[in-house]
Design a protein around this motif. Structure first.
Motif, PDB file in Angstrom:
ATOM      1  N   THR A 106     -13.464 -24.452  72.250  1.00  0.00           N
ATOM      2  CA  THR A 106     -13.576 -25.176  70.982  1.00  0.00           C
ATOM      3  C   THR A 106     -12.261 -25.144  70.219  1.00  0.00           C
ATOM      4  O   THR A 106     -11.817 -26.168  69.688  1.00  0.00           O
TER       5      THR A 106
ATOM      6  N   GLU B 191      -9.900 -28.269  69.122  1.00  0.00           N
ATOM      7  CA  GLU B 191      -9.570 -28.491  67.712  1.00  0.00           C
ATOM      8  C   GLU B 191      -8.068 -28.628  67.521  1.00  0.00           C
ATOM      9  O   GLU B 191      -7.609 -29.480  66.769  1.00  0.00           O
ATOM     10  N   ARG B 192      -7.276 -27.842  68.229  1.00  0.00           N
ATOM     11  CA  ARG B 192      -5.814 -27.974  68.155  1.00  0.00           C
ATOM     12  C   ARG B 192      -5.358 -29.338  68.662  1.00  0.00           C
ATOM     13  O   ARG B 192      -4.484 -29.976  68.068  1.00  0.00           O
TER      14      ARG B 192
ATOM     15  N   TRP C 299      -7.180 -32.054  68.761  1.00  0.00           N
ATOM     16  CA  TRP C 299      -7.663 -33.013  67.761  1.00  0.00           C
ATOM     17  C   TRP C 299      -6.641 -33.156  66.648  1.00  0.00           C
ATOM     18  O   TRP C 299      -6.220 -34.263  66.319  1.00  0.00           O
ATOM     19  N   ARG C 300      -6.230 -32.034  66.066  1.00  0.00           N
ATOM     20  CA  ARG C 300      -5.271 -32.072  64.946  1.00  0.00           C
ATOM     21  C   ARG C 300      -3.919 -32.606  65.389  1.00  0.00           C
ATOM     22  O   ARG C 300      -3.254 -33.336  64.652  1.00  0.00           O
TER      23      ARG C 300
ATOM     24  N   ALA D  35     -12.052 -34.183  68.907  1.00  0.00           N
ATOM     25  CA  ALA D  35     -12.847 -33.769  67.744  1.00  0.00           C
ATOM     26  C   ALA D  35     -14.299 -33.561  68.148  1.00  0.00           C
ATOM     27  O   ALA D  35     -14.932 -32.581  67.742  1.00  0.00           O
TER      28      ALA D  35
ATOM     29  N   ALA E  44     -14.723 -30.407  70.002  1.00  0.00           N
ATOM     30  CA  ALA E  44     -14.532 -29.249  69.122  1.00  0.00           C
ATOM     31  C   ALA E  44     -15.682 -29.084  68.142  1.00  0.00           C
ATOM     32  O   ALA E  44     -15.661 -28.181  67.316  1.00  0.00           O
TER      33      ALA E  44
ATOM     34  N   GLY F 140     -16.621 -31.477  65.928  1.00  0.00           N
ATOM     35  CA  GLY F 140     -16.347 -32.238  64.711  1.00  0.00           C
ATOM     36  C   GLY F 140     -16.807 -33.683  64.805  1.00  0.00           C
ATOM     37  O   GLY F 140     -16.072 -34.591  64.398  1.00  0.00           O
TER      38      GLY F 140
END
Length: 91
Positions: A22, A26-27, A29-30, A57, A60, A62
């Motif tokens: 996850t 997320e990394r 995604w950003r 996202a 992760a 989101g």
């Protein structure tokens, strides 16, 4: 790496360390969200990082942020359906 190799290691990571899986997504995604040249891209090529960001996202956890912030606001641009009507992108 070949897609089969990536899929193998993604599955192994998800099973062995779900928190790391996850966090990694997320990394990514950003990263892809920031890699987009403009907040509201004008071409399909400029939107490519947003498409990657949406996928990461979701992986992760989101999904709501991907839907509201990335897809509706930046890709679709609300009811304007920018990607479909202006760019002819479908699918």
């Amino acid at each position: 790496a070949h897609p089969i190799v990536r899929a193998h290691f993604a599955k192994a990571l998800k099973e062995a360390a779900p928190e790391a899986f996850t966090a990694a997504h997320e990394r990514l995604w950003r990263h892809y969200e920031k890699a987009c040249v403009k907040d509201l891209p004008d071409t399909l090529a400029q939107m490519q990082p947003l498409f990657h960001a949406i996928g990461h996202a979701c992986l992760a956890g989101g999904q709501q942020a991907a839907l509201e912030e990335l897809y509706y606001r930046r890709v679709r641009r609300g009811n304007a359906a920018f990607i479909n009507k202006q760019l002819g992108g479908a699918g």
